[in-house]
Design a protein around this motif. Structure first.
Motif, PDB file in Angstrom:
ATOM      1  N   THR A   1       0.823  -1.211   0.000  1.00  0.00           N
ATOM      2  CA  THR A   1       0.000   0.000   0.000  1.00  0.00           C
ATOM      3  C   THR A   1       0.856   1.261   0.000  1.00  0.00           C
ATOM      4  OG1 THR A   1      -1.795  -1.127   1.168  1.00  0.00           O
ATOM      5  CG2 THR A   1      -1.801   1.284   1.204  1.00  0.00           C
ATOM      6  N   GLY A   2       1.804   1.337   0.939  1.00  0.00           N
ATOM      7  CA  GLY A   2       2.639   2.529   1.044  1.00  0.00           C
ATOM      8  C   GLY A   2       3.455   2.771  -0.213  1.00  0.00           C
TER       9      GLY A   2
ATOM     10  N   ASP B   1       1.094   3.930  -3.111  1.00  0.00           N
ATOM     11  CA  ASP B   1       0.624   5.301  -2.864  1.00  0.00           C
ATOM     12  C   ASP B   1       1.725   6.314  -3.141  1.00  0.00           C
ATOM     13  OD1 ASP B   1      -1.864   4.375  -2.190  1.00  0.00           O
ATOM     14  OD2 ASP B   1      -1.597   4.593  -0.029  1.00  0.00           O
ATOM     15  N   ASP B   2       2.939   6.008  -2.676  1.00  0.00           N
ATOM     16  CA  ASP B   2       4.064   6.918  -2.889  1.00  0.00           C
ATOM     17  C   ASP B   2       4.376   7.062  -4.375  1.00  0.00           C
ATOM     18  OD1 ASP B   2       4.296   7.305  -0.189  1.00  0.00           O
ATOM     19  OD2 ASP B   2       5.975   5.901   0.082  1.00  0.00           O
TER      20      ASP B   2
END
Length: 432
Positions: free
Chosen positions: A287-288, A291-292
């Protein structure tokens, strides 16, 4: 119908079984081969292998891996082996075995998860996946008969059964690790750590994602999104096909490459949907990272990360599939959705998959040649697909199992028993 590869295996004389999949499949296979009159020798490398192949005649290799090639050559000579069978061709003991077998002209049979799922496992001579011997020439397949293979019988495999077998194997290997002091598995077998990870992955992340993504499938399959999104099915973090048969270091690098290319080259009305692999849920959460990357490349609102959505439905609605070399590519072709493979794979056949660049694929993924794919698929089934599960029923083995009353845990036919008794003096129960 049995595949050509399995028919060839049935006609060998003396077979050496190395490490198989977790569970009883290799014990069942040994019973089949012995019922055909073969001499069968099994090597166990850890106590998990012992648990599922609990035969007193099994060879237990407890030495350091540096001793394995020499030990293997000794076994091949003593038992007059003409075939080696294994699961997981990139494992250290198997890489060495393949080198020795090729040097001595001994046939190598490699099992793998089914190219076609469910209800099949793969068996090929020489290698699987990117090392498959299946031709890559489209002209070859255009000459093959378009005769549908019989439908496989259901194997009744369930996720809970697979988890139970894996947990049992892990506990057995962990509890018996002192008997195999030099053994190193290709992933962690710590039963406590693995159990906690799967509790997190199966019960916490799965149910959270099911709730948080409850609107995603209806939205992605609505008319407004039909054929508007590219699907990226992610592979398991430790997939040897990424490490050995692609230029990507890991899944994260693949994700970064795809998102960057999509942001720079895809039409602005297209969407990108990355789907997490269900067997990776306990180990990774991207996820991180995603998203980044979406923020960095200015494609927020066009990039989505999903988990347990129905894959066949997604494939039917996607305008194209981007993969490294997952067998999901075959499923995509089955559902008439074009595929680009960024790594080496068995279905990388010109005119079957997209052969241009990823930048070109975003704009013109093309269409699937359905006739070519059907001929390719039927040939692949005839040559390599056995109707069985590693973890459940094995319909493709049943006609060859002839029960023989024995005290041993693995049944032998009378002819094979006579051979094994004659050769038992050369068996090495424990090799250190």
């Amino acid at each position: 119908m049995i595949p050509t590869s399995f028919n060839r295996l049935l006609n060998q004389q003396a077979t050496l079984l190395l490490q198989g999949p977790m569970g009883p499949f290799f014990a069942k296979l040994a019973a089949v081969l012995r019922a055909q009159g073969q001499h069968v020798v099994k090597v166990n490398f850890n106590a998990g292998d012992d648990h599922y192949y609990n035969d007193p005649k099994a060879v237990r290799f407890t030495a350091a891996m540096t001793e394995w090639p020499g030990t293997l050559r000794q076994l091949l000579i003593q038992h007059r082996i003409d075939a080696i069978v294994l699961f997981g061709q990139t494992r250290d003991m198997h890489r060495h075995a393949i080198e020795v077998a090729r040097d001595q002209g001994i046939a190598i049979y490699v099992f793998e998860e089914g190219y076609i799922r469910p209800d099949y496992v793969t068996l090929e001579v020489g290698g699987v996946n990117a090392e498959s011997s299946l031709p890559r020439d489209p002209a070859f397949y255009r000459q093959q008969p378009l005769t549908p293979a019989p439908k496989p019988l259901p194997t009744q495999q369930e996720f809970s059964t697979v988890v139970g077998i894996a947990a049992t194997y892990g506990w057995a290997a962990w509890c018996g690790r002192r008997r195999y002091p030099h053994y190193v598995h290709h992933r962690s077998l710590n039963p406590v750590a693995e159990t906690l990870k799967w509790i997190r992955g199966t019960y916490l992340r799965k149910w959270y994602r099911r709730w948080s993504e409850r609107h995603m499938l209806p939205w992605l399959t609505a008319p407004a999104q039909h054929k508007r999104f590219f699907l990226v099915p992610l592979q398991v973090y430790n997939d040897s096909q990424i490490r050995c048969h692609s230029h990507f270091v890991d899944v994260a690098e693949f994700i970064a490459t795809v998102v960057e290319s999509f942001a720079q080259h895809a039409p602005t009305d297209k969407l990108l949907v990355l789907k997490h692999h269900p067997m990776d849920r306990a180990y990774n959460n991207y996820t991180g990272l995603i998203d980044d990357l979406a923020r960095e490349w200015g494609v927020e609102g066009r990039v989505f990360y999903i988990h347990d959505q129905h894959l066949p439905t997604l494939l039917r609605h996607a305008c194209g599939v981007v993969t490294v070399n997952s067998t999901t590519g075959l499923q995509s072709l089955y559902h008439k959705t074009p595929v680009i493979a960024l790594g080496e794979c068995l279905y990388d056949v010109a005119e079957l998959v997209f052969t241009g660049t990823l930048e070109q694929f975003w704009h013109h993924p093309g269409d699937v040649d359905e006739d070519l794919f059907q001929r390719f698929r039927e040939h692949m089934i005839r040559e390599t697909q056995l109707n069985a599960s590693f973890y459940a029923d094995t319909p493709g083995l049943q006609p060859y199992i002839k029960p023989v009353k024995r005290a041993d845990s693995v049944a032998e036919a009378p002819v094979a028993k006579a051979q094994n008794d004659a050769w038992s003096a050369s068996t090495l129960p424990t090799l250190k």
